[in-house]
Design an enzyme around this catalytic site. Structure first.
Site, PDB file in Angstrom:
ATOM      1  N   CYS A 121      40.164  39.060  43.956  1.00 17.96           N
ATOM      2  CA  CYS A 121      40.948  40.162  45.062  1.00 17.96           C
ATOM      3  C   CYS A 121      40.264  41.349  45.079  1.00 17.96           C
ATOM      4  O   CYS A 121      39.741  42.227  44.293  1.00 17.96           O
ATOM      5  CB  CYS A 121      42.179  40.133  44.179  1.00 17.96           C
ATOM      6  SG  CYS A 121      43.293  38.551  44.203  1.00 17.96           S
ATOM      7  N   CYS A 172      37.222  36.393  37.796  1.00 17.67           N
ATOM      8  CA  CYS A 172      38.707  36.557  38.014  1.00 17.67           C
ATOM      9  C   CYS A 172      39.088  37.376  36.722  1.00 17.67           C
ATOM     10  O   CYS A 172      38.707  37.131  35.713  1.00 17.67           O
ATOM     11  CB  CYS A 172      39.382  35.089  38.074  1.00 17.67           C
ATOM     12  SG  CYS A 172      41.251  35.419  38.667  1.00 17.67           S
ATOM     13  N   ASP A 173      40.630  37.610  36.758  1.00 19.72           N
ATOM     14  CA  ASP A 173      41.067  38.601  35.905  1.00 19.72           C
ATOM     15  C   ASP A 173      40.564  38.266  34.548  1.00 19.72           C
ATOM     16  O   ASP A 173      39.967  39.361  33.792  1.00 19.72           O
ATOM     17  CB  ASP A 173      42.577  38.577  36.102  1.00 19.72           C
ATOM     18  CG  ASP A 173      42.912  38.957  37.285  1.00 19.72           C
ATOM     19  OD1 ASP A 173      41.946  39.181  38.184  1.00 19.72           O
ATOM     20  OD2 ASP A 173      44.304  39.244  37.426  1.00 19.72           O
ATOM     21  N   CYS A 231      37.906  33.356  43.832  1.00 18.67           N
ATOM     22  CA  CYS A 231      37.166  34.300  42.740  1.00 18.67           C
ATOM     23  C   CYS A 231      36.016  33.547  41.922  1.00 18.67           C
ATOM     24  O   CYS A 231      35.056  34.377  41.864  1.00 18.67           O
ATOM     25  CB  CYS A 231      38.181  34.715  41.640  1.00 18.67           C
ATOM     26  SG  CYS A 231      39.896  34.555  42.094  1.00 18.67           S
ATOM     27  N   GLU A 284      52.402  38.029  34.255  1.00 14.62           N
ATOM     28  CA  GLU A 284      52.479  38.935  35.112  1.00 14.62           C
ATOM     29  C   GLU A 284      53.446  38.978  36.263  1.00 14.62           C
ATOM     30  O   GLU A 284      54.270  37.918  36.440  1.00 14.62           O
ATOM     31  CB  GLU A 284      51.267  39.159  36.033  1.00 14.62           C
ATOM     32  CG  GLU A 284      50.129  39.602  35.226  1.00 14.62           C
ATOM     33  CD  GLU A 284      48.835  39.808  35.906  1.00 14.62           C
ATOM     34  OE1 GLU A 284      48.732  39.282  36.995  1.00 14.62           O
ATOM     35  OE2 GLU A 284      47.586  40.132  35.486  1.00 14.62           O
ATOM     36  N   ASP A 336      44.735  34.207  38.108  1.00 14.75           N
ATOM     37  CA  ASP A 336      46.045  34.663  38.319  1.00 14.75           C
ATOM     38  C   ASP A 336      46.625  34.536  39.710  1.00 14.75           C
ATOM     39  O   ASP A 336      48.012  34.531  39.639  1.00 14.75           O
ATOM     40  CB  ASP A 336      45.969  36.202  37.836  1.00 14.75           C
ATOM     41  CG  ASP A 336      45.648  36.242  36.482  1.00 14.75           C
ATOM     42  OD1 ASP A 336      45.327  35.351  35.710  1.00 14.75           O
ATOM     43  OD2 ASP A 336      45.721  37.359  35.697  1.00 14.75           O
ATOM     44  N   SER A 348      50.677  42.820  37.459  1.00 12.63           N
ATOM     45  CA  SER A 348      49.274  42.453  38.111  1.00 12.63           C
ATOM     46  C   SER A 348      48.535  43.776  38.573  1.00 12.63           C
ATOM     47  O   SER A 348      49.269  44.892  38.686  1.00 12.63           O
ATOM     48  CB  SER A 348      49.488  41.877  39.574  1.00 12.63           C
ATOM     49  OG  SER A 348      48.310  41.719  40.159  1.00 12.63           O
TER      50      SER A 348
END
Length: 587
Positions: A211, A129-130, A56, A463, A88, A489
């Site tokens: 992702c 990333c997240d 990521c 998550e 994550d 997630s």
């Protein structure tokens, strides 16, 4: 001599570059090879979440160089710095996931401290990333300086070889990390061989980038455009495409235009722009985590935009973009179909977009949409007149089991799959639930309850992808439901309800459940309830022994647990914009 009319007397960097008393400071800048001209130009923080933790973020340092070129083209002086990321995909399914949500606050805090300490005038933030996306945007709004966000881009989809060891269902289609988590469930269920798992793990993630489905990173990337902090269409291009450099350079130039026009982050992030962003999450079937992150971004500006407000928008927004995990396509496909601008253009046709919101380009949303020539392709982006479903892909729930609300993703689910009643099967943590799923020690028709996983009680609000993916891999994703005060997630699918509030650690009703209690989840009515009277719940509350003790008695996670607030308000850790007594950029 400045080549643009920047008045340093009104910019924060005057404190470190202007006047005789700043000679010691300037000597440091000369030590780094800066010229006199560069020292007296606006100083722009170029913040990245680069690290070697996962794909990521791996391309962010290279992308930052393009941003710096753009800043220089706009007659600014870029100053690159990095902050942390907890990725994550790597943190998933073990104790490391407790660090994930807490990292959002750490990112916002460290970016703020770096900007304040060095008196930078503006920021271009890169994240991949997240939690790094909302963390970076939170810092921008908190500082309220001219700000441009740029996403690092998504990963390319994987592709399995057509060899005997790989089952037919994995061949000739795009693969994502979601397939890998679900493959673990199939492997546990003896439906996938060791050899097949070995092959799939080598091909599922073939490049740099976050992702590929409409999981949390891509959801928040879409938010960055819709909310106005990112240039239109900048979030869609996959990370490996070196043509992303044009967006990096454009973002660098754009932030210098914002400095000149004195357009700041809170001129862009308003109640209306947050509503625009929530629309885009809903119509793309985005991650439930957006219901956590958008209130947190709003909080930095002193705007009350809670889970209820987000879900109200979700309720009356059509779902018309067919993305994984509920749909068929990945971020690369959305980009090739015209990206977020085409999605917002469709929303505008239905009167669901506030067109007067300012964006990072210095133009309004309406002005940007007027420039979009492409139309919905009917494959990835459906016309809004013929949506996949008439309501959003994410739904809010309330009831006596979730007085402060909860959230569930229903994108890709049929109407009859959106109502579930069954007996509770209570687990005190994710590990217990995963062990039961792995051993098939649960029954069809049950509602699996995972508690003590909230922001304070976890701590860290983990998550549950490992558990939900294992259920899907076992073919049980539609035969049981799952509720938790933790999170899911963006890659989770199935009837999985997260963010149940108040959390167990705060004595919420989820803390009082027992095995066998009948739970009803109705995503059509927006209900999450348990068949217990108020009197019975009050009796159980009186008998409740208090929050479960955790092993985190010191360090960052202990500190986070002491500070973190309610989930429905964004799980934030400080009083926010409403309590401010100054604005950084005006000091």
């Amino acid at each position: 001599m400045l080549k643009r009319p920047f008045d340093k007397s009104k910019l924060p960097s005057r404190h470190v570059t202007e006047g005789p008393e700043r000679a010691p400071h300037r000597s440091y800048y000369y030590a780094m090879g800066m010229t006199e001209e560069e020292i007296h130009q606006p100083l722009v923080g170029v913040a990245t979440c680069w690290n070697e933790a996962a794909p990521c973020n791996i391309a962010l340092n290279r992308q930052a160089q393009a941003v710096k070129m753009g800043v220089k083209q706009g007659f600014g002086t870029p100053r690159e710095f990095t902050t942390i990321t907890v990725t994550d995909g790597i943190a998933m399914g073990h104790e490391g996931m407790r660090s994930s949500l807490a990292s959002r606050e750490a990112i916002a805090d460290t970016v703020e401290l770096t900007m304040r300490g060095h008196c930078y005038d503006a920021i271009v933030g890169l994240a991949g990333c997240d939690k790094s996306l909302p963390g970076m945007m939170m810092a921008m709004v908190r500082l309220n300086v001219p700000s441009v966000f740029i996403y690092g881009g998504s990963i390319l989809p994987g592709r399995a070889p057509s060899v005997p060891d790989v089952p037919e269902e994995y061949r000739n289609r795009d693969l994502t990390v979601q397939d890998m988590f679900e493959a673990v469930g199939k492997h546990q269920n003896h439906q996938l061989s060791d050899a097949a798992l070995d092959i799939l793990e080598r091909v599922a993630c073939p490049s740099a980038g976050a992702c590929g489905g409409q999981f949390t990173a891509n959801t928040m990337a879409c938010v960055s455009e819709a909310i106005g902090l990112a240039l239109f269409n900048s979030s869609g291009m996959p990370a490996p495409y070196e043509s992303r450099d044009q967006y990096g350079e454009a973002s660098g130039r754009a932030v210098m235009d914002l400095v000149e026009m004195n357009i700041r982050a809170r001129d862009i992030v308003t109640r209306k722009s947050l509503e625009n962003a929530a629309r885009v999450v809903a119509c793309t079937g985005g991650s439930t985590n957006a219901g956590l992150h958008m209130p947190a971004i709003a909080h930095e500006a002193g705007i009350e935009f809670f889970l209820d407000d987000v879900c109200e928008i979700f309720r009356d927004t059509p779902y018309f973009v067919d993305l994984k995990p509920g749909g068929a396509y990945v971020a690369k496909d959305l980009y090739e179909s015209g990206g977020v601008p085409v999605v917002m253009k469709e929303l505008r046709k239905a009167g669901l977009i506030h067109e007067d919101c300012m964006t990072a380009s210095g133009k309004t949303v309406g002005e940007e949409l007027d420039r979009v020539t492409r139309e919905a392709d009917g494959r990835v982006i459906y016309p809004i007149e013929t949506p996949i479903t008439k309501t959003g892909g994410v739904v809010g729930l309330k009831g006596n089991l979730a007085p402060q609300g909860a959230i569930v993703k229903v994108a890709g689910m049929k109407a009859e799959e959106q109502v579930f009643t069954g007996p509770a099967r209570v687990f005190e943590c994710e590990e217990d639930a995963f062990a039961a799923v792995k051993a098939r020690a649960y029954k069809e028709g049950e509602v699996l309850v995972i508690r003590n996983e909230g922001p304070a009680g976890g701590p860290g609000m983990r998550e549950m992808l490992a558990t939900t993916a294992a259920l899907s891999g076992q073919g049980m994703g539609k035969k049981v439901a799952l509720i938790t005060d933790g999170r899911f997630s963006g890659a989770t699918r199935g009837f999985c309800v997260g963010h149940v509030g108040p959390e167990a650690a705060h004595g919420g009703p989820i803390a009082l459940l027992k095995d066998g209690d009948m739970i009803t989840i109705d995503a059509i009515k927006g209900e999450l309830s348990v068949a217990l009277s108020d009197a019975e719940l009050a009796t159980r509350k009186a008998d409740w022994k208090g929050p479960r003790d955790t092993i985190y008695a010191s360090g960052a996670l202990w500190k986070y647990a002491q500070l973190v607030g309610e989930t429905y308000k964004g799980a934030v850790t400080h009083p926010g914009g409403q309590a401010e007594k100054h604005v950084y950029a005006d000091l």
